[in-house]
Scaffold this motif. Structure first.
Motif, PDB file in Angstrom:
ATOM      1  N   TYR A 273      -1.014 -17.920   2.683  1.00 20.83           N
ATOM      2  CA  TYR A 273      -0.557 -17.641   1.313  1.00 20.83           C
ATOM      3  C   TYR A 273      -1.130 -16.316   0.800  1.00 20.83           C
ATOM      4  O   TYR A 273      -0.458 -15.590   0.069  1.00 20.83           O
ATOM      5  CB  TYR A 273      -0.917 -18.800   0.368  1.00 20.83           C
ATOM      6  CG  TYR A 273      -2.345 -19.296   0.524  1.00 20.83           C
ATOM      7  CD1 TYR A 273      -2.638 -20.339   1.393  1.00 20.83           C
ATOM      8  CD2 TYR A 273      -3.394 -18.718  -0.175  1.00 20.83           C
ATOM      9  CE1 TYR A 273      -3.932 -20.790   1.564  1.00 20.83           C
ATOM     10  CE2 TYR A 273      -4.700 -19.161  -0.016  1.00 20.83           C
ATOM     11  CZ  TYR A 273      -4.967 -20.195   0.858  1.00 20.83           C
ATOM     12  OH  TYR A 273      -6.254 -20.628   1.027  1.00 20.83           O
ATOM     13  N   THR A 274      -2.352 -16.003   1.177  1.00 17.62           N
ATOM     14  CA  THR A 274      -2.984 -14.756   0.711  1.00 17.62           C
ATOM     15  C   THR A 274      -2.274 -13.546   1.312  1.00 17.62           C
ATOM     16  O   THR A 274      -2.000 -12.551   0.625  1.00 17.62           O
ATOM     17  CB  THR A 274      -4.477 -14.741   1.091  1.00 17.62           C
ATOM     18  OG1 THR A 274      -5.072 -15.957   0.652  1.00 17.62           O
ATOM     19  CG2 THR A 274      -5.199 -13.569   0.447  1.00 17.62           C
ATOM     20  N   VAL A 275      -1.983 -13.645   2.599  1.00 19.46           N
ATOM     21  CA  VAL A 275      -1.316 -12.534   3.285  1.00 19.46           C
ATOM     22  C   VAL A 275       0.093 -12.344   2.720  1.00 19.46           C
ATOM     23  O   VAL A 275       0.531 -11.214   2.474  1.00 19.46           O
ATOM     24  CB  VAL A 275      -1.260 -12.796   4.810  1.00 19.46           C
ATOM     25  CG1 VAL A 275      -0.489 -11.695   5.519  1.00 19.46           C
ATOM     26  CG2 VAL A 275      -2.669 -12.920   5.368  1.00 19.46           C
ATOM     27  N   ILE A 276       0.781 -13.442   2.481  1.00 20.33           N
ATOM     28  CA  ILE A 276       2.151 -13.354   1.942  1.00 20.33           C
ATOM     29  C   ILE A 276       2.121 -12.714   0.553  1.00 20.33           C
ATOM     30  O   ILE A 276       2.940 -11.841   0.235  1.00 20.33           O
ATOM     31  CB  ILE A 276       2.815 -14.755   1.942  1.00 20.33           C
ATOM     32  CG1 ILE A 276       3.022 -15.229   3.390  1.00 20.33           C
ATOM     33  CG2 ILE A 276       4.138 -14.737   1.179  1.00 20.33           C
ATOM     34  CD1 ILE A 276       3.419 -16.686   3.536  1.00 20.33           C
ATOM     35  N   ALA A 277       1.160 -13.108  -0.280  1.00 18.90           N
ATOM     36  CA  ALA A 277       1.036 -12.503  -1.614  1.00 18.90           C
ATOM     37  C   ALA A 277       0.789 -10.999  -1.483  1.00 18.90           C
ATOM     38  O   ALA A 277       1.405 -10.181  -2.192  1.00 18.90           O
ATOM     39  CB  ALA A 277      -0.090 -13.173  -2.398  1.00 18.90           C
ATOM     40  N   ALA A 278      -0.075 -10.601  -0.552  1.00 19.15           N
ATOM     41  CA  ALA A 278      -0.400  -9.174  -0.371  1.00 19.15           C
ATOM     42  C   ALA A 278       0.819  -8.397   0.134  1.00 19.15           C
ATOM     43  O   ALA A 278       1.088  -7.273  -0.308  1.00 19.15           O
ATOM     44  CB  ALA A 278      -1.574  -9.025   0.594  1.00 19.15           C
ATOM     45  N   LEU A 279       1.572  -9.003   1.061  1.00 21.84           N
ATOM     46  CA  LEU A 279       2.762  -8.320   1.594  1.00 21.84           C
ATOM     47  C   LEU A 279       3.808  -8.123   0.501  1.00 21.84           C
ATOM     48  O   LEU A 279       4.406  -7.048   0.381  1.00 21.84           O
ATOM     49  CB  LEU A 279       3.362  -9.119   2.758  1.00 21.84           C
ATOM     50  CG  LEU A 279       2.535  -9.189   4.050  1.00 21.84           C
ATOM     51  CD1 LEU A 279       3.201 -10.115   5.058  1.00 21.84           C
ATOM     52  CD2 LEU A 279       2.312  -7.801   4.656  1.00 21.84           C
ATOM     53  N   PHE A 280       4.027  -9.159  -0.314  1.00 21.86           N
ATOM     54  CA  PHE A 280       4.996  -9.046  -1.410  1.00 21.86           C
ATOM     55  C   PHE A 280       4.543  -8.011  -2.441  1.00 21.86           C
ATOM     56  O   PHE A 280       5.357  -7.258  -2.977  1.00 21.86           O
ATOM     57  CB  PHE A 280       5.188 -10.394  -2.106  1.00 21.86           C
ATOM     58  CG  PHE A 280       6.222 -11.271  -1.472  1.00 21.86           C
ATOM     59  CD1 PHE A 280       7.467 -10.761  -1.109  1.00 21.86           C
ATOM     60  CD2 PHE A 280       5.973 -12.618  -1.263  1.00 21.86           C
ATOM     61  CE1 PHE A 280       8.437 -11.582  -0.542  1.00 21.86           C
ATOM     62  CE2 PHE A 280       6.928 -13.448  -0.694  1.00 21.86           C
ATOM     63  CZ  PHE A 280       8.162 -12.929  -0.337  1.00 21.86           C
ATOM     64  N   ALA A 281       3.244  -7.985  -2.737  1.00 22.51           N
ATOM     65  CA  ALA A 281       2.743  -7.051  -3.751  1.00 22.51           C
ATOM     66  C   ALA A 281       2.939  -5.615  -3.279  1.00 22.51           C
ATOM     67  O   ALA A 281       3.253  -4.720  -4.063  1.00 22.51           O
ATOM     68  CB  ALA A 281       1.271  -7.341  -4.042  1.00 22.51           C
ATOM     69  N   ARG A 282       2.795  -5.400  -1.963  1.00 17.91           N
ATOM     70  CA  ARG A 282       2.997  -4.048  -1.428  1.00 17.91           C
ATOM     71  C   ARG A 282       4.479  -3.685  -1.462  1.00 17.91           C
ATOM     72  O   ARG A 282       4.867  -2.586  -1.830  1.00 17.91           O
ATOM     73  CB  ARG A 282       2.445  -3.964  -0.003  1.00 17.91           C
ATOM     74  CG  ARG A 282       2.458  -2.540   0.555  1.00 17.91           C
ATOM     75  CD  ARG A 282       1.581  -2.389   1.766  1.00 17.91           C
ATOM     76  NE  ARG A 282       2.083  -3.208   2.875  1.00 17.91           N
ATOM     77  CZ  ARG A 282       1.437  -3.358   4.020  1.00 17.91           C
ATOM     78  NH1 ARG A 282       0.266  -2.774   4.218  1.00 17.91           N
ATOM     79  NH2 ARG A 282       1.940  -4.107   4.974  1.00 17.91           N
ATOM     80  N   LYS A 283       5.293  -4.676  -1.093  1.00 23.65           N
ATOM     81  CA  LYS A 283       6.717  -4.451  -1.011  1.00 23.65           C
ATOM     82  C   LYS A 283       7.347  -4.182  -2.386  1.00 23.65           C
ATOM     83  O   LYS A 283       8.287  -3.402  -2.508  1.00 23.65           O
ATOM     84  CB  LYS A 283       7.345  -5.731  -0.422  1.00 23.65           C
ATOM     85  CG  LYS A 283       8.621  -5.512   0.321  1.00 23.65           C
ATOM     86  CD  LYS A 283       8.997  -6.777   1.093  1.00 23.65           C
ATOM     87  CE  LYS A 283      10.350  -6.540   1.730  1.00 23.65           C
ATOM     88  NZ  LYS A 283      10.725  -7.557   2.674  1.00 23.65           N
ATOM     89  N   THR A 284       6.833  -4.856  -3.412  1.00 19.64           N
ATOM     90  CA  THR A 284       7.459  -4.771  -4.735  1.00 19.64           C
ATOM     91  C   THR A 284       6.700  -3.849  -5.681  1.00 19.64           C
ATOM     92  O   THR A 284       7.164  -3.597  -6.789  1.00 19.64           O
ATOM     93  CB  THR A 284       7.511  -6.168  -5.395  1.00 19.64           C
ATOM     94  OG1 THR A 284       6.164  -6.647  -5.529  1.00 19.64           O
ATOM     95  CG2 THR A 284       8.330  -7.143  -4.580  1.00 19.64           C
ATOM     96  N   ALA A 285       5.524  -3.386  -5.268  1.00 18.15           N
ATOM     97  CA  ALA A 285       4.650  -2.582  -6.129  1.00 18.15           C
ATOM     98  C   ALA A 285       4.349  -3.299  -7.443  1.00 18.15           C
ATOM     99  O   ALA A 285       4.237  -2.694  -8.495  1.00 18.15           O
ATOM    100  CB  ALA A 285       5.244  -1.194  -6.377  1.00 18.15           C
ATOM    101  N   ARG A 286       4.241  -4.616  -7.363  1.00 13.87           N
ATOM    102  CA  ARG A 286       3.864  -5.408  -8.532  1.00 13.87           C
ATOM    103  C   ARG A 286       2.845  -6.456  -8.106  1.00 13.87           C
ATOM    104  O   ARG A 286       2.817  -6.867  -6.943  1.00 13.87           O
ATOM    105  CB  ARG A 286       5.114  -6.100  -9.114  1.00 13.87           C
ATOM    106  CG  ARG A 286       6.026  -5.107  -9.833  1.00 13.87           C
ATOM    107  CD  ARG A 286       7.350  -5.693 -10.199  1.00 13.87           C
ATOM    108  NE  ARG A 286       7.228  -6.711 -11.250  1.00 13.87           N
ATOM    109  CZ  ARG A 286       8.292  -7.249 -11.854  1.00 13.87           C
ATOM    110  NH1 ARG A 286       9.517  -6.862 -11.528  1.00 13.87           N
ATOM    111  NH2 ARG A 286       8.142  -8.165 -12.787  1.00 13.87           N
ATOM    112  N   PRO A 287       1.993  -6.887  -9.042  1.00 15.71           N
ATOM    113  CA  PRO A 287       1.065  -7.964  -8.665  1.00 15.71           C
ATOM    114  C   PRO A 287       1.853  -9.220  -8.321  1.00 15.71           C
ATOM    115  O   PRO A 287       2.907  -9.466  -8.921  1.00 15.71           O
ATOM    116  CB  PRO A 287       0.230  -8.187  -9.923  1.00 15.71           C
ATOM    117  CG  PRO A 287       0.517  -7.052 -10.837  1.00 15.71           C
ATOM    118  CD  PRO A 287       1.843  -6.471 -10.441  1.00 15.71           C
ATOM    119  N   VAL A 288       1.348  -9.990  -7.374  1.00 13.80           N
ATOM    120  CA  VAL A 288       2.045 -11.206  -6.951  1.00 13.80           C
ATOM    121  C   VAL A 288       1.068 -12.377  -6.921  1.00 13.80           C
ATOM    122  O   VAL A 288      -0.033 -12.272  -6.387  1.00 13.80           O
ATOM    123  CB  VAL A 288       2.695 -11.023  -5.557  1.00 13.80           C
ATOM    124  CG1 VAL A 288       3.269 -12.357  -5.057  1.00 13.80           C
ATOM    125  CG2 VAL A 288       3.788  -9.960  -5.610  1.00 13.80           C
TER     126      VAL A 288
END
Ligand code: MOS
Length: 764
Positions: A273-288
């Motif tokens: 879950y931590t890695v997925i949150a980090a990948l999404f935050a990078r992809k969207t340039a928003r906190p996740v």
């Protein structure tokens, strides 16, 4: 198990320059007292910010698509519809190169899976994920993703998984790695010569951690720098893990975990879950933000593995243990883990002939993880019950029998203990519990029967370096303690602050703690293995002593007296012989100029020639209703040798908390996998029963036994959190046997099991 923490998989930095152990404390004025937690107000008032409380501007919410089948291959994933749904900002699947991350790795096996592995080996495995403006939109999108699965035959029973021709979960065999074996003496000839031999098979059910705060993270990027708020037992373990999978320098990853709502071993490592949150935050340039649901927390973040333990025990007619043999088969789940069921059989009691063999087996179910004393409660369930049976057979009181078999050294490691309070735990615990009196309830008439049982324990792991602590003292007599550890709910922050107060003679209320933030605090190993206090309190003490040394040097030049003649009292330095000639910190000229004194403390190594271990003995009194099969626990007593009591209040909390968890293991907790589908059918707090206040007896006693350990470390404390839960279930089972004369060999002790066993006994 040695001094390498069992849950640390990567290399850990070595303490740079360990200070040798200072003299042990004699009289203490703060340490050992009953002190409420320094953050008690924040915790109970809701002002403490847990990771799940973190809300950032523009934050997205992520949710995970999970495989609904116990065993399946993902043929295709169609995210087209989901990607177009309102609020959906990003979708991740195995096809995304960023998600090509190896997962579930051990030294022996290497990585055996991926972040999104097309081969799903249990019901709940991660397949894809979505990030959206609201959690509702994210979940709607999860439901709109179409996954085409090829269902595969599955196996959820360890015995079936070991049969030839069984479904193979990884490669050929379902044996995770070659069985671990230990042997000393000559077991077979010892059994042949024993006056009494008992052989029994025990089973323990799979138990789920169920912490109050569910697993999850909030991730945010600033350029190439990642910040993560994580509900974790160790921020540095998460930092190392993230740096590794995202291929970032450690300095670019900051992990913050000031509070966390429980983990019990399930939050020692980096979660998907931590890695997925980090990948999404990078992809969207928003906190996740990605927090699991309660149901997900039952499926995919670990469990205490179920075990099948075959034991054989032999003794002489006068109660000398002659041989012990234990074979255990544990359910690793779909991926490798680790558990230590046989440790106590090999080390707790004096016994010249021992054979232990442990096998981990893959099944199509959630993966095992460290769980409050991994393997030890299961091992205790078998060992302590078979000893009870053996004492019955030779007609000896079970406490007496144990007292006849107390070792003076660690037989497993062939070294003496730094201290052992096993004998005192049994003697003082029995005294406080009024054991003899409790045992005389046996044979009472009527359908409500009372009984009493005992079980002893040893915990297998002791903490050591590395540990680094920083203390900053200010001229106004206030101080800042800077340390990397997480307080996983045990009160570690409070204990550490008490150590600083003890050394510097300043009130606890004037010490602020800064902790569990990889950006601002020194490295610490995760809080686990019951090692936080013994590993880190000595470093804290060393740092405070360093400050004190500097303070006395400053005063020495000002007062023209040798530092050795000076002492620190209540925010001032004074000649030991003339306390009235004191100079307050604020009036020390050099301190005024410098404005801060910084002390860095390191943890000295453990003594190489000795073994440090905590010990315990617990006692249970129960009432069994022979008409309904219900078991009520009337009293519990936990006598513990965990070395020095650092804070009497939090010490008692740990003992009562550990015993409460033991009640769940004994009486109610069980993961139920449906035989037809392999799915967990009680993945919620209603159907999976953990003890509540109603299940805990009014009479709970804690008997601290302090053997005055001056060799293990400079504060004299051993571990407490895990030992507190090891023997509880076995003590309860032994009490049930004492009450009704039937032995429940499988957890949990449900009313149905009791009635079946009573009926079988009646039939003869
Ligand atoms: Mo523990 S099971 O090392 O949190």
């Amino acid at each position: 198990m040695d001094n390498k923490p069992y849950f640390i998989k990567t290399a850990v930095p070595v303490t740079p320059e360990p200070r040798m152990n200072p003299e042990p404390w004699e009289q203490t004025s703060v340490v050992g007292k009953s002190m409420p937690r320094v953050d008690a107000y924040e915790r109970v008032s809701g002002t403490a910010i847990y990771p799940s409380d973190v809300f950032l501007p523009d934050m997205l919410y992520a949710a995970i698509v999970r495989c609904p089948f116990a065993h399946a291959k993902v043929k295709s994933v169609d995210t087209t519809a989901a990607a177009k749904m309102p609020g959906v900002r990003a979708v991740l699947t195995a096809d995304d190169p960023a998600a090509d991350i190896p997962w579930f790795s051990t030294e022996e096996t290497g990585p055996v899976s991926k972040l999104f592995d097309p081969h799903c080996r249990y019901a709940g495995e991660e397949v894809a994920a979505v990030a959206a403006d609201t959690p509702q939109q994210a979940w709607d999108a999860v439901r709109a993703i179409t996954v085409n699965y090829e269902e595969l035959p599955f196996v959820t029973d360890t015995a079936a998984a070991l049969e030839s021709g069984s479904v193979a979960i990884h490669g050929q065999s379902n044996v995770v790695m070659p069985p671990s074996k230990y042997e000393r003496g000559n077991v077979d000839s010892a059994f042949a010569q024993s006056g009494a031999v008992v052989e029994m098979t025990f089973r323990t059910s799979c138990e789920i951690h169920t912490p109050m705060e569910i697993h999850g993270s909030v991730a945010k990027w600033d350029g190439g720098h990642l910040t993560v708020w994580d509900s974790t037992q160790g921020v540095f373990a998460i930092q190392q893990g993230l740096a590794q999978v995202l291929k970032l320098p450690m300095s670019h990853v900051r992990v913050i975990g000031h509070y966390m709502g429980g983990g019990f071993g399930s939050k020692l490592e980096l979660g998907k879950y931590t890695v997925i949150a980090a990948l999404f935050a990078r992809k969207t340039a928003r906190p996740v933000k990605l927090f699991l649901t309660r149901e997900e927390s039952y499926l995919c973040v670990g469990n205490r593995p179920s075990t099948t333990i075959v034991m054989k025990a032999g003794a002489t007619k006068d109660g000398q243990l002659t041989a012990l043999q234990l074979t255990n088969v544990a359910a690793a789940g779909a991926y490798p883990g680790g558990t230590w069921v046989g440790s106590q059989a090999a080390d707790l009691y004096l016994c010249p002939n021992v054979r232990v063999e442990e096998t981990q087996v893959y099944i199509n179910a959630g993966v095992e993880r460290a769980f409050r004393a991994p393997g030890f409660p299961q091992g205790s369930w078998a060992l302590e019950q078979i000893l009870d049976e053996l004492s019955q057979k030779i007609g000896m009181d079970p406490v007496e029998f144990r007292l006849k078999n107390i070792p003076s050294i660690s037989q497993r490691q062939d070294k003496p203990y730094t201290s052992t309070g096993l004998r005192d735990c049994l003697v003082k615990g029995a005294e406080s519990f009024e054991w003899k009196k409790a045992r005389s309830h046996t044979g009472a008439d009527g359908h409500i029967r009372k009984g009493a049982g005992v079980a002893a324990a040893q915990w297998g792991y002791a903490g050591g370096p590395p540990s680094t602590a920083i203390v900053k003292l200010f001229p106004d007599g206030s101080a800042n303690l800077n340390i990397g550890i997480s307080d996983i709910g045990t009160g570690s922050k409070t204990v550490m602050v008490m150590v600083v107060a003890e050394e510097l003679g300043i009130p606890v209320g004037k010490i602020e703690i800064e902790h569990a933030d990889t950006g601002t605090t020194p490295f610490a190993t995760p809080s686990g293995g019951s090692k936080t206090v013994p590993a880190d309190a000595p470093a804290v003490r060393a740092a405070a002593m360093e400050v004190k040394k500097r303070l006395l040097e400053m005063a020495s030049s000002q007062l023209h007296m040798p530092a050795s003649d000076l002492t620190v009292i209540n925010g001032a330095v004074a000649p030991a012989a003339a306390p009235d000639k004191k100079v307050s910190f604020a009036d020390l000229e050099e301190f005024k100029l410098q404005q801060v004194i910084v002390g860095i403390g390191y943890r000295a190594p453990n003594p190489a020639a000795k073994v440090a271990k905590p010990f315990a003995a617990q006692f249970a009194e129960v009432e069994v209703n022979t008409r309904t099969g219900e078991v009520r626990i009337l009293r519990l007593t936990g006598a513990h040798d965990s070395g020095r009591v650092m804070n009497l209040l939090t010490y008692r909390n740990q003992v009562f908390g550990g015993m409460t968890m033991g009640i769940g293991f004994a009486l109610t907790e069980r993961r139920i996998l449906d035989a037809n589908t392999g799915k967990m059918v009680n993945a919620n707090w209603h159907d999976y029963k953990i003890p509540t206040a109603m299940d805990v007896p009014n009479e709970c006693e804690c008997v601290p036994v302090d053997p005055h350990d001056t060799e293990y470390n400079s504060v004299g404390a051993k571990g407490l959190g895990e030992p507190a839960t090891i023997p509880t279930a076995a003590a309860i089972a032994n009490a049930v046997f004492d009450a009704i004369g039937v032995r429940v060999t499988e957890t949990p002790i449900t009313p149905a099991r009791i009635l079946q066993l009573l009926a079988a006994k009646e039939r003869g």
